[in-house]
Motif scaffolding. Sequence first.
Motif, PDB file in Angstrom:
ATOM      1  N   VAL A  14      25.248  65.301 -17.677  1.00  0.00           N
ATOM      2  CA  VAL A  14      23.825  64.951 -17.674  1.00  0.00           C
ATOM      3  C   VAL A  14      23.498  63.786 -18.602  1.00  0.00           C
ATOM      4  O   VAL A  14      22.502  63.094 -18.423  1.00  0.00           O
ATOM      5  N   MET A  15      24.334  63.572 -19.622  1.00  0.00           N
ATOM      6  CA  MET A  15      24.006  62.523 -20.585  1.00  0.00           C
ATOM      7  C   MET A  15      25.242  62.174 -21.407  1.00  0.00           C
ATOM      8  O   MET A  15      26.166  62.980 -21.488  1.00  0.00           O
ATOM      9  N   VAL A  16      25.254  60.983 -22.012  1.00  0.00           N
ATOM     10  CA  VAL A  16      26.386  60.589 -22.854  1.00  0.00           C
ATOM     11  C   VAL A  16      26.508  61.532 -24.044  1.00  0.00           C
ATOM     12  O   VAL A  16      25.568  62.265 -24.387  1.00  0.00           O
ATOM     13  N   TYR A  17      27.673  61.470 -24.705  1.00  0.00           N
ATOM     14  CA  TYR A  17      27.970  62.365 -25.818  1.00  0.00           C
ATOM     15  C   TYR A  17      26.876  62.331 -26.891  1.00  0.00           C
ATOM     16  O   TYR A  17      26.411  61.275 -27.305  1.00  0.00           O
ATOM     17  N   GLY A  18      26.498  63.513 -27.314  1.00  0.00           N
ATOM     18  CA  GLY A  18      25.723  63.627 -28.540  1.00  0.00           C
ATOM     19  C   GLY A  18      24.222  63.399 -28.425  1.00  0.00           C
ATOM     20  O   GLY A  18      23.531  63.380 -29.444  1.00  0.00           O
ATOM     21  N   GLU A  19      23.704  63.223 -27.215  1.00  0.00           N
ATOM     22  CA  GLU A  19      22.256  63.021 -27.088  1.00  0.00           C
ATOM     23  C   GLU A  19      21.533  64.333 -26.784  1.00  0.00           C
ATOM     24  O   GLU A  19      20.505  64.630 -27.379  1.00  0.00           O
ATOM     25  N   TYR A  20      22.060  65.089 -25.834  1.00  0.00           N
ATOM     26  CA  TYR A  20      21.410  66.342 -25.446  1.00  0.00           C
ATOM     27  C   TYR A  20      22.205  67.532 -25.963  1.00  0.00           C
ATOM     28  O   TYR A  20      23.441  67.471 -26.017  1.00  0.00           O
ATOM     29  N   ALA A  21      21.506  68.595 -26.323  1.00  0.00           N
ATOM     30  CA  ALA A  21      22.186  69.830 -26.720  1.00  0.00           C
ATOM     31  C   ALA A  21      22.584  70.584 -25.462  1.00  0.00           C
ATOM     32  O   ALA A  21      21.719  71.032 -24.701  1.00  0.00           O
ATOM     33  N   GLN A  22      23.897  70.664 -25.216  1.00  0.00           N
ATOM     34  CA  GLN A  22      24.399  71.346 -24.013  1.00  0.00           C
ATOM     35  C   GLN A  22      25.223  72.547 -24.483  1.00  0.00           C
ATOM     36  O   GLN A  22      26.178  72.399 -25.244  1.00  0.00           O
ATOM     37  N   GLN A  23      24.829  73.703 -23.977  1.00  0.00           N
ATOM     38  CA  GLN A  23      25.378  74.951 -24.521  1.00  0.00           C
ATOM     39  C   GLN A  23      26.920  75.017 -24.571  1.00  0.00           C
ATOM     40  O   GLN A  23      27.469  75.412 -25.608  1.00  0.00           O
ATOM     41  N   PRO A  24      27.649  74.633 -23.508  1.00  0.00           N
ATOM     42  CA  PRO A  24      29.109  74.783 -23.592  1.00  0.00           C
ATOM     43  C   PRO A  24      29.713  74.000 -24.760  1.00  0.00           C
ATOM     44  O   PRO A  24      30.561  74.521 -25.489  1.00  0.00           O
ATOM     45  N   ALA A  25      29.268  72.754 -24.943  1.00  0.00           N
ATOM     46  CA  ALA A  25      29.838  71.940 -26.024  1.00  0.00           C
ATOM     47  C   ALA A  25      29.419  72.485 -27.392  1.00  0.00           C
ATOM     48  O   ALA A  25      30.230  72.559 -28.321  1.00  0.00           O
TER      49      ALA A  25
END
Length: 397
Positions: free
Chosen positions: A70-81
Amino acid sequence: MKSEFLKYQAQTSPYPLALEISHAKGSYIYDTNKKAYLDFVAGVSACTLGHSHPKVIEAIKNQADKYLHVMVYGEYAQQPAVQLCQFMAKHLPDPLEATYLVNSGTEAIEGAIKLARRVTGRSQIIAAHNAYHGNTMGSLSLMDFEERKAPFRPLLPDISHITFNYEPHFKHITQKTAAVIVETIQGGAGFIEPTNDYLAKLKTRCHEVGALLILDEIQPGIGRTGKLFGFQNYNVIPDIVVTGKGLGGGLPIGAFTASKTHMDTLQNSPKLGHITTFGGNPLIAASALATLKQVVNSDLMSEVLNKEKLIKKHLKHPLITKIRGRGLMLAALTTSEDITNQVILEAQNQGLILFWLLFEPKALRITPPLTISNEELIKGCGIIIDLLNKISDQNKS
Ligand SMILES: Cc1ncc(COP(=O)(O)O)c(C=O)c1O
């Protein structure tokens, strides 16, 4: 498929095994003729839980139903990561708390080099002779095999080498050194373990001069040595730990982990000190998290050393001079490169996957999935012993 594979898929190996794959399940890979191959290699230490482990497949499917990139690394909080990095922090010793997720082992090494330079303000990186840390320009620079480096020069400047397990070389680590990087167990060199508290002493020397210790756990990590991280066997905590391969559960991943204070240096002056589009990809993070959870919450790790003993018991033969390594990261050394080649190639015909190590031509790689059963291990060892017996008989006649 083979001719298309050789024609259209760029090749760098002069002799690819070119097995035509249909599917894989558990400890077995199946070719397009429905022949089953017992896997003693695990995609080169990558398939921690074997092939298509139900927990991993379930995690991937669940995530695929929700969202992919959905977005490049580190911009959105994504639960799996987020959960993956949190899980890593919980199971790594302090101060290893902040993890940066990337797409491959070599990319994680690049990130670790940048981080060490950023933290120390120094440029020199010291690596070990016979080490392998990956093949992008920075990781390649760390290697000391001139014939593999020369055609690609100029590479990173300010790299020098010490001999693994050789303390007199500590004198080369000075106030000019940003970091020393070593594999916790040297892989390509022949699965060479650190001895005599080498890693702890190496860290002491690094800290005496203000350098960081980076441990490459890309191969020994994720349970393969009986501990979640290989360094936990050797009384040392690195400043930066690099993981990959077996972390992904069969999908591509890399990660470098350090203290939050160190990692924050990549956020300022300049900002965006490391950037990746796909690092932390939700599908891959979900697969990695499921893999880690299964390794931690099962008896897989406690069984690893028993499996090592079993392999050693069943791989006794006059043509095997020694078995190096730890846990399910073993190298059986035969008496000659030629015998090793014969065994690896003939084993494939007999339905057993074996492979080489990069820099130790006499070594048979034995890095099966952690999920392999005792019966499967005994069966695979039996195939190797039969082949060695055949070679002995041929040599006699
Ligand atoms: C110890 C070690 N470091 C780094 C790498 C590079 O990882 P990747 O192939 O994912 O770039 C490897 C791969 O074999 C490895 O064994």
